[in-house]
Design a protein around this motif. Structure first.
Motif, PDB file in Angstrom:
ATOM      1  N   GLN A 128      85.019 -46.230  65.526  1.00  0.00           N
ATOM      2  CA  GLN A 128      83.821 -45.965  66.327  1.00  0.00           C
ATOM      3  C   GLN A 128      83.793 -46.842  67.570  1.00  0.00           C
ATOM      4  N   ALA A 129      84.235 -48.088  67.453  1.00  0.00           N
ATOM      5  CA  ALA A 129      84.276 -48.987  68.618  1.00  0.00           C
ATOM      6  C   ALA A 129      85.254 -48.467  69.664  1.00  0.00           C
ATOM      7  N   HIS A 130      86.418 -47.973  69.242  1.00  0.00           N
ATOM      8  CA  HIS A 130      87.369 -47.382  70.189  1.00  0.00           C
ATOM      9  C   HIS A 130      86.763 -46.180  70.897  1.00  0.00           C
ATOM     10  N   ALA A 131      86.105 -45.307  70.120  1.00  0.00           N
ATOM     11  CA  ALA A 131      85.512 -44.106  70.706  1.00  0.00           C
ATOM     12  C   ALA A 131      84.424 -44.471  71.708  1.00  0.00           C
ATOM     13  N   MET A 132      83.635 -45.500  71.418  1.00  0.00           N
ATOM     14  CA  MET A 132      82.577 -45.915  72.343  1.00  0.00           C
ATOM     15  C   MET A 132      83.159 -46.394  73.662  1.00  0.00           C
ATOM     16  N   VAL A 133      84.248 -47.152  73.598  1.00  0.00           N
ATOM     17  CA  VAL A 133      84.860 -47.667  74.821  1.00  0.00           C
ATOM     18  C   VAL A 133      85.394 -46.526  75.677  1.00  0.00           C
ATOM     19  N   ARG A 134      86.034 -45.559  75.040  1.00  0.00           N
ATOM     20  CA  ARG A 134      86.564 -44.435  75.818  1.00  0.00           C
ATOM     21  C   ARG A 134      85.442 -43.621  76.453  1.00  0.00           C
ATOM     22  N   ALA A 135      84.301 -43.509  75.758  1.00  0.00           N
ATOM     23  CA  ALA A 135      83.195 -42.704  76.287  1.00  0.00           C
ATOM     24  C   ALA A 135      82.507 -43.378  77.466  1.00  0.00           C
ATOM     25  N   ALA A 136      82.424 -44.695  77.472  1.00  0.00           N
ATOM     26  CA  ALA A 136      81.740 -45.418  78.563  1.00  0.00           C
ATOM     27  C   ALA A 136      82.469 -46.723  78.830  1.00  0.00           C
ATOM     28  N   PRO A 137      83.624 -46.671  79.520  1.00  0.00           N
ATOM     29  CA  PRO A 137      84.455 -47.876  79.682  1.00  0.00           C
ATOM     30  C   PRO A 137      83.836 -48.938  80.591  1.00  0.00           C
ATOM     31  N   LEU A 138      82.833 -48.596  81.361  1.00  0.00           N
ATOM     32  CA  LEU A 138      82.234 -49.584  82.252  1.00  0.00           C
ATOM     33  C   LEU A 138      81.097 -50.365  81.592  1.00  0.00           C
ATOM     34  N   ARG A 139      80.798 -50.065  80.340  1.00  0.00           N
ATOM     35  CA  ARG A 139      79.774 -50.832  79.621  1.00  0.00           C
ATOM     36  C   ARG A 139      80.473 -52.011  78.934  1.00  0.00           C
ATOM     37  N   GLU A 140      80.237 -53.180  79.482  1.00  0.00           N
ATOM     38  CA  GLU A 140      80.943 -54.371  79.030  1.00  0.00           C
ATOM     39  C   GLU A 140      80.701 -54.671  77.553  1.00  0.00           C
ATOM     40  N   ARG A 141      79.488 -54.416  77.093  1.00  0.00           N
ATOM     41  CA  ARG A 141      79.133 -54.724  75.714  1.00  0.00           C
ATOM     42  C   ARG A 141      80.032 -53.996  74.730  1.00  0.00           C
ATOM     43  N   ARG A 142      80.501 -52.812  75.085  1.00  0.00           N
ATOM     44  CA  ARG A 142      81.336 -52.025  74.172  1.00  0.00           C
ATOM     45  C   ARG A 142      82.708 -52.684  73.982  1.00  0.00           C
ATOM     46  N   TRP A 143      83.241 -53.215  75.069  1.00  0.00           N
ATOM     47  CA  TRP A 143      84.514 -53.917  74.956  1.00  0.00           C
ATOM     48  C   TRP A 143      84.356 -55.179  74.111  1.00  0.00           C
ATOM     49  N   GLU A 144      83.232 -55.859  74.281  1.00  0.00           N
ATOM     50  CA  GLU A 144      82.997 -57.068  73.498  1.00  0.00           C
ATOM     51  C   GLU A 144      82.942 -56.751  72.007  1.00  0.00           C
ATOM     52  N   LEU A 145      82.251 -55.664  71.653  1.00  0.00           N
ATOM     53  CA  LEU A 145      82.154 -55.269  70.250  1.00  0.00           C
ATOM     54  C   LEU A 145      83.513 -54.870  69.690  1.00  0.00           C
ATOM     55  N   LEU A 146      84.318 -54.175  70.501  1.00  0.00           N
ATOM     56  CA  LEU A 146      85.655 -53.795  70.065  1.00  0.00           C
ATOM     57  C   LEU A 146      86.506 -55.037  69.808  1.00  0.00           C
ATOM     58  N   ALA A 147      86.473 -55.956  70.751  1.00  0.00           N
ATOM     59  CA  ALA A 147      87.277 -57.175  70.587  1.00  0.00           C
ATOM     60  C   ALA A 147      86.809 -57.987  69.376  1.00  0.00           C
ATOM     61  N   LEU A 148      85.496 -58.050  69.168  1.00  0.00           N
ATOM     62  CA  LEU A 148      84.975 -58.793  68.025  1.00  0.00           C
ATOM     63  C   LEU A 148      85.416 -58.160  66.705  1.00  0.00           C
ATOM     64  N   ALA A 149      85.342 -56.824  66.615  1.00  0.00           N
ATOM     65  CA  ALA A 149      85.768 -56.149  65.394  1.00  0.00           C
ATOM     66  C   ALA A 149      87.256 -56.359  65.148  1.00  0.00           C
ATOM     67  N   GLN A 150      88.055 -56.310  66.206  1.00  0.00           N
ATOM     68  CA  GLN A 150      89.492 -56.551  66.053  1.00  0.00           C
ATOM     69  C   GLN A 150      89.758 -57.979  65.588  1.00  0.00           C
ATOM     70  N   TYR A 151      89.051 -58.923  66.171  1.00  0.00           N
ATOM     71  CA  TYR A 151      89.239 -60.331  65.803  1.00  0.00           C
ATOM     72  C   TYR A 151      88.872 -60.571  64.336  1.00  0.00           C
ATOM     73  N   GLN A 152      87.763 -59.969  63.894  1.00  0.00           N
ATOM     74  CA  GLN A 152      87.287 -60.197  62.525  1.00  0.00           C
ATOM     75  C   GLN A 152      88.186 -59.547  61.486  1.00  0.00           C
ATOM     76  N   THR A 153      88.974 -58.556  61.889  1.00  0.00           N
ATOM     77  CA  THR A 153      89.910 -57.931  60.947  1.00  0.00           C
ATOM     78  C   THR A 153      91.286 -58.583  61.009  1.00  0.00           C
ATOM     79  N   GLY A 154      91.423 -59.642  61.786  1.00  0.00           N
ATOM     80  CA  GLY A 154      92.686 -60.365  61.853  1.00  0.00           C
ATOM     81  C   GLY A 154      93.596 -59.922  62.976  1.00  0.00           C
ATOM     82  N   ALA A 155      93.195 -58.907  63.740  1.00  0.00           N
ATOM     83  CA  ALA A 155      94.039 -58.419  64.844  1.00  0.00           C
ATOM     84  C   ALA A 155      93.706 -59.198  66.119  1.00  0.00           C
TER      85      ALA A 155
END
Length: 606
Positions: free
Chosen positions: A172-199
């Motif tokens: 869902q985080a990936h899909a959100m970024v693709r839908a609105a790439p200029l919304r900074e908060r979406r990238w932050e959430l994607l990076a946070l989810a990746q970090y918390q899963t060890g990636a």
């Protein structure tokens, strides 16, 4: 009534309205409860080139809409027309209320409720908001505001869900970024989810992509596979559209107005002392009469308490209700019944209310006294019928020896009755809810079915696994939830089918010997020849206002029987009021008061 504007317009799931009617309904939905002038509506329908008959055609649209959604739903004011339905009946307002509620919840320990609220809110969207008004300024502005709120809700949902399990929200985080790439908060959430899963490497990559995207603007929008790990399907792990329960399976612990039965003993709380007392009485003299006011829980105590305990001890259970032919009802007792067969008579007051043959009444009561010498007998009786019991000497002496008065629950038992089923089903109770319920019920010994129904409706409004005070208040409370359920059902029925609904319910009510309205069992087969009757019956069953067991229909509680009996008197007045409202489509002159009928006079029929 349900009006959807977050996608193709429907009313109660139907898209039957014509193009102009759809516009006239959507326009006031942009500012619910506030009037929209006739000039604005004409502009919304015809734009810059309205026909000479526009005002007359507009009035015709309003008349048709009132027939379709209820005469009280569109109010005529000195300033135009206003849509005056409850806010949760319009999906855009329901969506906004859920998002606002999610914002208000504390961040710590409430992620489950926040995620659930936002999941339900986002599922309300089925397309573009106000699709029939793309060029009308007020609708375009409201659609833009709701669209921005939707983007925020998507981000809040991912944030809350990530606190439970980051891996599940990655698609869902990936899909959100693709839908609105200029919304900074979406990238932050994607990076946070990746970090918390060890990636961690992918998280750093996402942050670098964010800097690149913001520096380039929207020209170099990332390709479908560039916003995260390779070969990630944005749909993977996502639930299909439609309503869903929270992650934890939550079973409904409430019966609503219906009594608990023998098989519901595990969900029956708060009456253990009464049950043990009745078991002791049966052991001593083989007869117990549970006597108390309507709604005090007599049937539930007998069935889910005493009979369930006896069945566990190996007893055979036979339950009857007397009806108009009580001696015939006794034939349900099998010929091979032995001393371990328990005879249970529920709603014994029917002997006095429905049986018009005094000889049969006497025979039935005499046979009960005889059965008590052979086997355990337990019955429930409404307290206001005790005077008629004294007219039958032998039976009255039996009742006197086995009498157990059923009164109101004390505060501790009330709390157990509220919290026990909820905890068993994995539900949480918001602080303050139990105290509120106890205050409203403790002085009303007949309110237990109403409490159960209110909690059933509160569960439907739960946030995640939590029953809330706001959800309870939205039901109408202990004394308003049943009326609200009936009103909502009545509003969903087409205008021309409402007399049929009234007839259907009245067939489930019989006048007693003394004129009192009494609920009556009716074979479902009597209605199956008429598809419309069958559809209305299913609506009543789904709303838990009518039960359907073994092919027999019955109103779930006698309080509804009395309301249904009274509704016939109100139907004529309501019909006149509806006719009056339908003919008053034109806006009144300034200063003229507006009147609109409601369904309340016959809503109890539902």
């Amino acid at each position: 009534m349900g009006i959807t504007v977050l996608g193709p317009l429907t009313v109660d799931g139907s898209g039957r309205l014509g193009p102009r009617d759809r516009v006239v309904l959507q326009a006031p939905a942009t500012r619910l409860g506030q009037p929209v002038s006739a000039d604005e509506l004409i502009d919304a329908v015809w734009g810059d080139h309205p026909p000479a008959s526009a005002a007359k055609n507009l009035q015709s649209c309003v008349v048709r809409l009132r027939k379709a959604i209820g005469s009280a739903a569109i109010e005529t004011t000195p300033h135009g027309y206003a849509l005056v339905v409850p806010s949760d009946h319009v999906d855009s307002r329901d969506f906004e209320a859920r998002v606002v509620r999610a914002r208000e919840l504390p961040a710590v320990g409430e992620s489950d409720r926040v995620a659930y609220l936002l999941e339900q809110a986002l599922q309300l969207w089925r397309g573009q908001a106000f699709p029939d008004l793309p060029d009308w300024g007020p609708a375009r502005r409201e659609a833009g505001r709701l669209g921005e709120l939707r983007l925020e809700a998507e981000e809040m949902h991912v944030d809350a869900a990530a606190q439970r399990t980051s891996a599940r929200v990655l698609p869902q985080a990936h899909a959100m970024v693709r839908a609105a790439p200029l919304r900074e908060r979406r990238w932050e959430l994607l990076a946070l989810a990746q970090y918390q899963t060890g990636a961690r490497g992918e998280a750093l990559r996402s942050l670098r992509q964010l800097r690149a995207v913001l520096s380039r603007g929207a020209r170099d929008r990332p390709r479908s596979g560039d916003a995260g790990p390779r070969a990630v399907d944005p749909a993977a792990g996502r639930r299909p559209p439609g309503p869903h329960a929270p992650d934890r399976a939550v079973q409904c612990p409430r019966q609503g107005l219906r009594a608990y039965d023998v098989d519901d003993s595990e969900r029956f709380f708060g009456r253990s002392a009464v049950v043990w007392s009745c078991l002791d009485l049966l052991a001593a003299q083989s007869f117990v009469a549970l006597v108390g006011p309507s709604g005090s829980g007599k049937s539930s105590i007998m069935r889910a308490g005493v009979l369930a305990a006896l069945r566990e001890r190996g007893h055979r259970i036979v339950v009857i209700t007397p009806g108009a032919r009580p001696v015939e009802a006794l034939s349900a007792l099998p010929e091979d019944a032995d001393a371990r067969t328990v005879l249970a008579i529920d709603q014994t007051e029917e002997v006095f209310a429905l049986c018009d043959d005094p000889d049969e009444r006497r025979e039935f009561l005499s046979r009960l006294a005889e059965e008590a010498t052979r086997r355990p007998v337990i019955l429930t009786l409404r307290g206001d019928r005790l005077a008629q019991v004294t007219e039958h000497d032998g039976f009255s002496r039996l009742v006197e020896r086995g009498l157990h008065l059923v009164g109101a629950l004390d505060e501790q038992a009330l709390r157990e009755a509220v919290t026990g089923p909820a905890q068993q089903a994995g539900l949480l109770l918001e602080p303050g809810l139990v105290d509120l319920l106890v205050r409203e019920v403790r002085d009303d010994p007949g309110a237990l079915p109403l409490l159960s129904h209110a909690l059933l409706e509160t569960r439907r409004r739960r946030e995640g696994n939590t029953l809330t005070v706001d959800g309870y208040r939205a039901t109408g409370g202990i004394h308003g939830a049943v009326a609200q359920s009936a009103e909502l059902l009545y509003g969903r029925v087409e205008t021309d089918q409402r007399p049929l609904l009234r007839d259907t319910v009245l067939r489930l009510v019989s006048p007693g010997i003394d004129g009192e309205a009494v609920r009556t069992q009716v074979s479902r087969r009597l209605f199956t020849s008429d598809p419309e009757h069958e559809r209305l019956i299913q609506m009543l069953v789904d709303a838990r206002l009518v039960t359907s067991d073994e092919g027999r229909l019955e109103i779930t509680h006698e309080a509804l029987a009395r309301a249904g009996h009274a509704c016939a008197a109100g139907s004529t007045t309501t019909s006149r009021a509806n006719a009056s409202a339908t003919t008053s489509a034109a806006p009144p002159t300034p200063g003229t008061p507006s009147t609109a009928p409601t369904a309340s006079s016959i809503a109890a029929c539902g």
